[in-house]
Design an enzyme around this catalytic site. Structure first.
Site, PDB file in Angstrom:
ATOM      1  CG  ASP A  74      -1.742   1.178   1.430  1.00 20.93           C
ATOM      2  OD1 ASP A  74      -1.470   2.209   0.774  1.00 20.93           O
ATOM      3  OD2 ASP A  74      -2.697   1.102   2.210  1.00 20.93           O
ATOM      4  CG  HIS A 125      -5.534  10.440 -13.151  1.00 23.32           C
ATOM      5  ND1 HIS A 125      -6.493  10.459 -14.141  1.00 23.32           N
ATOM      6  CD2 HIS A 125      -5.498   9.162 -12.702  1.00 23.32           C
ATOM      7  CE1 HIS A 125      -7.004   9.264 -14.282  1.00 23.32           C
ATOM      8  NE2 HIS A 125      -6.428   8.456 -13.430  1.00 23.32           N
TER       9      HIS A 125
HETATM   10  C1  LIG Z   1      -6.175   3.996 -12.388  1.00 20.80           C
HETATM   11  S1  LIG Z   1      -5.404   2.488 -11.965  1.00 20.80           S
HETATM   12  C2  LIG Z   1      -4.018   2.459 -13.067  1.00 20.80           C
HETATM   13  C3  LIG Z   1      -3.603   1.065 -13.423  1.00 20.80           C
HETATM   14  C4  LIG Z   1      -2.413   0.941 -14.381  1.00 20.80           C
HETATM   15  N1  LIG Z   1      -1.225   1.604 -13.905  1.00 20.80           N
HETATM   16  C5  LIG Z   1      -2.766   1.437 -15.760  1.00 20.80           C
HETATM   17  O1  LIG Z   1      -2.169   2.422 -16.230  1.00 20.80           O
HETATM   18  O2  LIG Z   1      -3.623   0.835 -16.396  1.00 20.80           O
HETATM   19  C6  LIG Z   1      -4.679   2.854 -10.393  1.00 20.80           C
HETATM   20  C7  LIG Z   1      -3.988   1.670  -9.741  1.00 20.80           C
HETATM   21  O3  LIG Z   1      -3.453   2.106  -8.474  1.00 20.80           O
HETATM   22  C8  LIG Z   1      -3.647   1.076  -7.525  1.00 20.80           C
HETATM   23  N2  LIG Z   1      -3.675   1.605  -6.161  1.00 20.80           N
HETATM   24  C9  LIG Z   1      -4.637   2.381  -5.610  1.00 20.80           C
HETATM   25  N3  LIG Z   1      -4.346   2.653  -4.329  1.00 20.80           N
HETATM   26  C10 LIG Z   1      -3.179   2.039  -4.067  1.00 20.80           C
HETATM   27  C11 LIG Z   1      -2.357   1.943  -2.901  1.00 20.80           C
HETATM   28  N4  LIG Z   1      -2.714   2.562  -1.782  1.00 20.80           N
HETATM   29  N5  LIG Z   1      -1.213   1.244  -2.976  1.00 20.80           N
HETATM   30  C12 LIG Z   1      -0.855   0.598  -4.139  1.00 20.80           C
HETATM   31  N6  LIG Z   1      -1.586   0.659  -5.281  1.00 20.80           N
HETATM   32  C13 LIG Z   1      -2.740   1.367  -5.246  1.00 20.80           C
HETATM   33  C14 LIG Z   1      -4.997   0.488  -7.913  1.00 20.80           C
HETATM   34  O4  LIG Z   1      -5.189  -0.789  -7.344  1.00 20.80           O
HETATM   35  C15 LIG Z   1      -4.920   0.513  -9.435  1.00 20.80           C
HETATM   36  O5  LIG Z   1      -4.392  -0.673  -9.944  1.00 20.80           O
END
Ligand SMILES: C[S@@+](CC[C@H](N)C(=O)[O-])C[C@H]1O[C@@H](n2cnc3c(N)ncnc32)[C@H](O)[C@@H]1O
Length: 336
Positions: free
Chosen positions: A226, A245
């Site tokens: 996380d 974003h």
């Molecule tokens: C909008 S998606 C983008 C996915 C990918 N990078 C793409 O470009 O298709 C945001 C990603 O951030 C991850 N994410 C959100 N909060 C997070 C956290 N606290 N720690 C790690 N990853 C996180 C989500 O699980 C998700 O896979």
């Protein structure tokens, strides 16, 4: 930008654009293109196979013909266009409908709250960015989300595979990797690269399945974590793809600083997003994406290349440059 003001057609067309949009989303939801992948069908059979009631069926299917999404043969049978046959048949690996399904299930209704969110400055309903946990608890929603991400990422990752000097590096970790599309594309194109993807622990099985399907389990692994509570894992290249974003300015800067700390000297950070043009006048896609963040997060917003350059500079990066990857998305690259 100058427009012909002799008629209000352009304004009215934008005002009506949701009808064509929803026609495509419903056709995907009802499986029209997947059913037609087996071959052309007449009105009655196609209506029956897709569960479309006779009253609307003809207008609906002919609207899809008029929108160029279906063909209708001389004998009246409907068929996919070359484009829908390739991209909207659920049984093909080229299917992009998982993204449309997500837009249909989430975004379409969400945008109905735009005026309310503009008035309050708050997401209407659930805050999607703080909602990753509950969404990932449901396997169907989780799978729909990660494959939707892959649809958006694949063209960007393909471009990134050629537009970055990968021969100068050996390891890469994609932060917020979802299913792992980005590391898979890079590892496929560059056999010397290894590393993997960092994301919340519930995504481990989706990541491992996707990587295994591409026979890359020996070179790519999942890093569960996380990014609010854990340091970022170390690699020579760290990537944030459409992650920044989602968050407010303080979080964006915190993540860039964590990346700087995790990188070795001369390591590279790559951010890719639907960037807003620096003048904030031309790129409607980036600006509409930022409104999507207003609707779905408590502090997220999209940004310009100049904004991100400034934040990366503040985090300590040097030799920062912005480069277009696809017509929709660009990267900002910085070196430690
Ligand atoms: C909008 S998606 C983008 C996915 C990918 N990078 C793409 O470009 O298709 C945001 C990603 O951030 C991850 N994410 C959100 N909060 C997070 C956290 N606290 N720690 C790690 N990853 C996180 C989500 O699980 C998700 O896979």
């Amino acid at each position: 930008m100058k427009f012909d003001i002799a008629s209000p057609d352009r304004i009215l067309e934008i005002g009506h654009a949701f009808r064509a949009c929803k026609t495509l989303l419903s056709a995907t939801e009802l499986g029209v293109f997947t059913v037609l992948a087996e071959g052309p069908l007449d009105l009655g059979t196609l209506g029956q196979r897709t569960g479309i009631n006779a009253r609307g069926a003809r207008d609906f299917l002919d609207a899809l013909v008029a929108l160029g999404l279906l063909a209708r043969h001389e004998d009246g049978r409907y068929a996919n266009s070359a484009e829908t046959a390739l991209y909207l048949d659920r049984n093909k690996p080229t299917y992009v409908g998982s993204l449309l399904e997500r837009i249909n299930d989430w975004d379409y209704g969400l945008w109905g709250s735009l005026s309310a969110s503009l008035r309050t400055g708050k997401p209407h309903g659930t805050d999607a960015t703080s909602n990753y946990g509950p969404r990932y608890a449901d396997q169907a929603l989780r799978d729909q989300f990660v494959s939707g991400m892959t649809v958006r990422t694949r063209p960007v990752a393909t471009a990134l595979a050629t537009k970055f000097p990968w021969t100068d590096y050996n390891t890469l970790i994609d932060i917020g990797t979802a299913q792992g599309c980005l590391p898979v594309q890079i590892a496929q194109a560059h056999p010397h690269m290894s590393g993997g993807g960092f994301d919340l622990p519930p995504l481990i099985s989706a990541f491992e399945r996707y990587v295994q399907q591409h026979c890359l389990s020996k070179r790519l692994r999942f890093y569960p974590g996380d990014f609010f509570n854990d340091p970022l894992p170390t690699a020579e290249v760290l990537v944030f793809g459409r992650v920044l974003h989602n968050w407010d300015l303080a979080t964006k800067k915190m993540l860039l600083k964590k990346a700087y700390d995790a990188l070795p000297p001369a390591g590279a950070a790559i951010v890719y997003e639907r960037l807003i043009d620096d003048e904030r006048r031309a790129n409607a896609t980036g600006l509409l994406s930022s409104l999507q963040m207003l609707l779905s997060s408590s502090g997220g917003f999209d940004f310009t290349g100049a904004d991100c350059t400034e934040w990366m500079h503040e985090a300590g990066f040097r030799d920062i440059r912005v480069e277009e990857l696809t017509t929709e998305q660009s990267m900002i690259l910085g070196i430690k």
